[in-house]
Enzyme design. Structure first.
Site, mmCIF file in Angstrom:
data_model
loop_
_atom_site.group_PDB
_atom_site.id
_atom_site.type_symbol
_atom_site.label_atom_id
_atom_site.label_comp_id
_atom_site.label_asym_id
_atom_site.label_seq_id
_atom_site.Cartn_x
_atom_site.Cartn_y
_atom_site.Cartn_z
ATOM 1 N N ASP B 29 0.828 -1.264 0.020
ATOM 2 C CA ASP B 29 -0.139 -0.249 -0.053
ATOM 3 C C ASP B 29 0.757 1.437 0.079
ATOM 4 O OD1 ASP B 29 -2.459 -1.238 0.138
ATOM 5 O OD2 ASP B 29 -2.132 -1.818 2.452
ATOM 6 N N ASP B 52 0.551 19.259 13.492
ATOM 7 C CA ASP B 52 -0.351 19.156 14.574
ATOM 8 C C ASP B 52 -1.630 18.734 13.839
ATOM 9 O OD1 ASP B 52 -2.159 19.558 16.521
ATOM 10 O OD2 ASP B 52 -1.396 21.403 17.313
ATOM 11 N N VAL B 53 -2.335 17.657 14.369
ATOM 12 C CA VAL B 53 -3.400 17.018 13.657
ATOM 13 C C VAL B 53 -4.624 18.184 13.932
ATOM 14 C CG1 VAL B 53 -2.794 14.499 13.732
ATOM 15 C CG2 VAL B 53 -3.951 15.852 15.725
ATOM 16 N N ASN B 79 -5.247 7.245 14.343
ATOM 17 C CA ASN B 79 -4.456 6.992 15.339
ATOM 18 C C ASN B 79 -3.996 7.647 16.367
ATOM 19 O OD1 ASN B 79 -2.416 4.974 16.607
ATOM 20 N ND2 ASN B 79 -1.125 6.247 15.879
ATOM 21 N N TYR B 144 -9.554 12.659 29.378
ATOM 22 C CA TYR B 144 -9.389 11.658 28.155
ATOM 23 C C TYR B 144 -10.409 10.774 27.737
ATOM 24 C CZ TYR B 144 -6.834 7.601 25.968
ATOM 25 O OH TYR B 144 -6.693 6.591 25.073
ATOM 26 N N LYS B 148 -12.536 10.806 24.126
ATOM 27 C CA LYS B 148 -12.870 9.576 23.249
ATOM 28 C C LYS B 148 -14.366 9.217 23.302
ATOM 29 C CE LYS B 148 -8.664 8.523 22.235
ATOM 30 N NZ LYS B 148 -8.222 8.541 20.739
ATOM 31 N N THR B 179 2.429 1.477 25.244
ATOM 32 C CA THR B 179 3.056 2.498 24.428
ATOM 33 C C THR B 179 3.129 3.671 25.343
ATOM 34 O OG1 THR B 179 0.904 3.326 23.998
ATOM 35 C CG2 THR B 179 1.687 1.861 22.387
#
Lengths: 106, 233
Positions: B29, B52-53, B79, B144, B148, B179
């Site tokens: 891909d 920065d997203v 992600n 958090y 979400k 992580t």
């Protein structure tokens, strides 16, 4: 870089219409003219069609004139009359956005 | 879907994002990734954007570049995310803004721009990242979990908005995975969380990968607006 002219912007909008028309039903085709209606009473586009047009026009402006603007902004949404109701009104709105951006950058 | 898909993955510098980028590149891909800092991932089919997203201009530039080079987008994997573990009475405003900005604004901007590109082909797959902290209502993770929960809500609403465009929107809800995201969470808190799962172990990258592969499979075109939590919560 100098600001795009009205003719350049008009060509982008008309090119976007050319791109969009093959995806629209035969009874929903947008007339290829500066006075053509786009959205609202007796206009060809439904809400999803308008989304497609906005996306396509933004891409055309980016590709042809190397300008990045967001047309569905708060200014557009707060207007009493939609800047997306016809081709000529949309062109005026784009030129206004570009002028605002140029002033902000100055 | 065929090979040679074009896949955008956010947060590819490390962790699960990096793992997924390498996996899909190995499968043939083309992958467009991003992170705040430069990425040392080198591959002929990999493009990296430092951003920065939650920066709208940066996000638009990434998708513009993707459209101009590849002309299509098949998959978006949202992600990138940050966590914060703190009692709500001790949570500073700057933390609230940072978490909401990355997790909610960032996810939304990428969904919005991806859909614009995907609708050209009348097909696409978007996978967002939720967390088990939402259904488990974890104390100490108010912001958090709230961010979400917003991602879950976005997933469900966008699934309906994008369905007429042939685009599915789903979310994976991982358990704690080893992580950086949980680096600062005390061990006893993590263990207490794991004990609330039906299968009380850490998640592995492969667990997340498995759910994503399911969501982005061509056979999953009738699956949208779903959140799949790992570990049995």
């Amino acid at each position: 870089m100098s600001s795009p002219t009205r003719d350049q912007v008009a060509n982008c909008v008309l090119a976007a219409i050319d791109t969009l028309n093959p995806q629209l039903e035969s009874d929903r085709q947008i007339e290829r003219s500066l006075t053509a209606k786009l959205f609202g009473r007796e206009a060809p586009l439904d809400s999803l069609g308008l989304v497609n047009l906005i996306v396509t026009v933004e891409e055309q402006l980016s590709d042809d004139l190397d300008v990045t603007i967001t047309l569905a902004n708060e200014k557009a949404m707060s207007r009493r009359t939609s800047p997306f109701r016809s081709v000529d009104v949309l062109i005026d709105f784009i030129l206004e956005m570009l002028s605002d951006e140029a002033k902000a950058a100055a | 879907m065929s090979s040679e898909r074009v896949i955008v993955i956010t947060g590819t510098r490390k962790g699960i994002g990096r793992y997924l980028a390498e996996k899909y590149l190995a499968a043939g891909d083309r992958v467009v990734g991003c992170s705040r800092d430069p990425n040392d991932l080198q591959h002929e089919n990999y493009r990296h954007h430092c951003l920065d997203v939650a920066d709208e201009d940066g996000v638009k530039k990434l998708f513009n570049a993707t459209r101009k080079e590849f002309g299509q987008l098949d998959v978006l994997i949202n992600n990138a995310g940050i966590a914060s573990m703190n009692h709500s009475m001790l949570t500073p405003l700057s933390t609230i803004e940072r978490v909401l900005s990355t997790n909610v604004t960032g996810t939304f901007l990428f969904c919005r721009e991806a859909a614009r590109l995907m609708q050209k082909k009348q097909s696409g797959r978007i996978v967002n990242f939720a967390t088990v902290a939402v259904p488990l209502k974890l104390d100490g993770e108010a912001i958090y979990a709230a961010s979400k929960a917003a991602v879950v809500s976005l997933t469900e609403v966008l699934a309906r908005e994008f369905a007429p465009l042939g685009i599915t929107v789903n979310a994976v809800g991982p358990t704690p995975v080893k992580t950086d995201l949980i680096r600062n969470v005390p061990e006893d808190k993590i263990q207490a969380l794991l004990n609330r799962q039906a299968i009380p172990r850490f998640g592995e990258y492969r667990d997340v990968e498995n759910v994503i592969d399911f969501f982005i499979s061509s056979a999953s075109d009738f699956i949208t607006g779903q959140v799949l939590y790992l570990g049995g919560v």
